[in-house]
Scaffold this active site. Structure first.
Site, short mmCIF file in Angstrom:
data_model
loop_
_atom_site.label_atom_id
_atom_site.label_comp_id
_atom_site.label_asym_id
_atom_site.label_seq_id
_atom_site.Cartn_x
_atom_site.Cartn_y
_atom_site.Cartn_z
N GLY A 339 -15.41 10.44 5.24
CA GLY A 339 -15.11 11.61 5.30
C GLY A 339 -14.09 12.37 5.81
O GLY A 339 -13.18 12.15 6.63
N GLU A 363 10.31 -5.33 0.66
CA GLU A 363 11.23 -6.73 -0.02
C GLU A 363 10.39 -6.26 -1.68
O GLU A 363 9.99 -7.49 -2.03
CB GLU A 363 9.76 -7.76 0.55
CG GLU A 363 9.98 -8.00 1.89
CD GLU A 363 9.28 -9.54 2.61
OE1 GLU A 363 9.44 -10.07 2.63
OE2 GLU A 363 9.48 -9.53 3.92
#
Ligand code: CAA
Length: 379
Positions: A339, A363
């Site tokens: 939250g 990559e």
């Protein structure tokens, strides 16, 4: 199929977990805020033998298998992905590439220092106009007989400012396209080699990402890795293993966020009970746990393929594609479970969410992994 860890692998897992808790966690938020490279921490990681994990001990490495490496990567990444990317690039792109394809002289001169962490390495393929389209190299390495003259720019280079040894991909013969590309070892401080500005990044902010500029840099021929024209294959073969390391990093980011969300959900109360007692939260945790376990199996599978001498292009690409998706989704949900607290830095999950994104990009983006996977299943 037996994915259980042996005693040595369990010890490595515990050592990585302890290191992450004791050495990385205390200042990880400050490093992220200040974009401070984990210099001391990387030195200690080298002392632990985690920077050349798969390298033969005769070159200063730890002589371990790929599975041990991914287990350690997961644990380090649970806490600090900025440190684990340094570890990943040094282990699977630089050290592995040099050990597999370098000459004996190159291994003696460079690998022994890189595998112990005395020096850090960088892998330099990407360019302003050659990211996914990696064959379009504009950096040139002109053959001058006993040396090359290198000109061009590389972008988004991990360890760009801190490395001492750079593996640089450059075009020697344009006519030959990707078969005219070479991989050269270039040392920091070589005249004409400049480190460009540091990137101000969304995530992995403690890592050191720079552009590099080469102006008439003279590189001796003995610094070429492999035969003339082997550079693109070198990059592809090396990246295939690198992707397993990044998949393990993504797995660790996801698992770290999940562990924090699980703990928080058992402490935080709402509507008169711990939030884990609300199905809305419990079902999120169930999904996270299932997806992380599926990602872990793919990561272990690709590591075992590599260790068993099987082809790992496909399994590594699948592991990276899936684990990075799980990292992104899990970290977003971990923030949600936290939250308002999830949105502030003290609770770590917002950082993990920012760090997760890069695992879908570097990559080889997720789209590139789908090219590799689809070509493999269609051929
Ligand atoms: N192993 C060996 N050789 C390979 C290979 C592999 N896994 N993949 C391709 N090749 C070879 C091919 O066989 C071909 O050679 P031949 O013609 O001699 O057979 C050559 O490479 C070119 O292959 P393609 O025709 O398939 O090339 P393509 O232009 O279609 O591109 C690609 C293929 C998979 C898309 C590739 O360009 C690619 O992987 N792109 C992404 C690059 C990338 O991952 N960049 C990441 C940067 S590094 C980084 O991020 C590090 C960091 O700092 C964290």
């Amino acid at each position: 199929m037996d994915f259980s860890l042996n005693e040595e692998q369990k010890l490595i897992q515990q050592a990585a977990r302890d290191f992450a808790q004791n050495e990385l966690l205390p200042e990880v938020i400050e490093r992220d805020d200040a974009q401070r490279f984990p210099k001391e921490e990387i030195k200690k990681l080298g002392d632990l033998g985690f920077l050349g994990m798969m390298v033969d001990p005769k070159y200063g490495g730890s002589g371990l298998d790929t599975l041990s490496y991914v287990i350690a990567m997961e644990e380090i990444s649970k806490i600090d992905a900025s440190t684990s990317v340094v570890m990943s690039v040094n282990n699977s792109l630089v050290c592995w590439g040099l050990e597999k394809f370098g000459s004996e002289e190159q291994k003696e001169k460079y690998l022994t220092k890189l595998s112990t962490g005395e020096q850090i390495g960088a892998f330099c393929l990407s360019e302003p106009e050659a990211g996914s389209d990696a064959t379009s190299q504009k950096t040139t390495a002109i053959d001058m007989g006993d040396h090359y003259i290198v000109n061009g720019t590389k972008n988004w280079i991990t360890n760009g400012g801190t490395a001492s040894t750079y593996l640089v991909i450059a075009q020697t013969d344009k006519e030959k396209k990707h078969r005219g590309i070479n991989a050269l070892i270039i040392e920091k401080g070589t005249p004409g080699f400049e480190i460009g500005p540091k990137e101000n990044k969304l995530g992995i902010r403690g890592s050191d990402t720079h552009s590099l500029i080469f102006n008439d840099v003279k590189v001796p021929k003995e610094n070429r890795i492999g035969e003339d024209g082997f550079g693109f294959k070198f990059a592809m073969k090396t990246l295939a293993g690198g992707r397993i390391g990044i998949a393990a990093q993504a797995l660790g980011i996801a698992a770290g966020a999940y562990e924090m969300a699980l703990k928080y959900s058992k402490e935080r109360k709402a509507f008169g009970t711990e939030i884990s007692n609300h199905q809305a939260i419990a079902f999120k945790l169930a999904d996270m746990h299932t997806e992380i376990q599926a990602a872990r199996l793919l990561v272990y599978r690709s590591a075992l393929d590599k260790d068993n001498g099987k082809d790992y292009d496909l399994s590594g690409a699948m592991a990276k594609l899936y684990a990075s998706k799980v990292a992104m989704e899990t970290t977003v949900e971990a923030v949600q479970i936290h939250g308002g607290n999830g949105f502030v830095k003290d609770y770590h999950v917002e950082r993990l969410m920012r760090d997760a994104k890069i695992t879908q990009i570097y990559e080889g983006t997720s789209e590139i992994q789908k090219i590799v996977i689809s070509r493999s299943i269609l051929k």
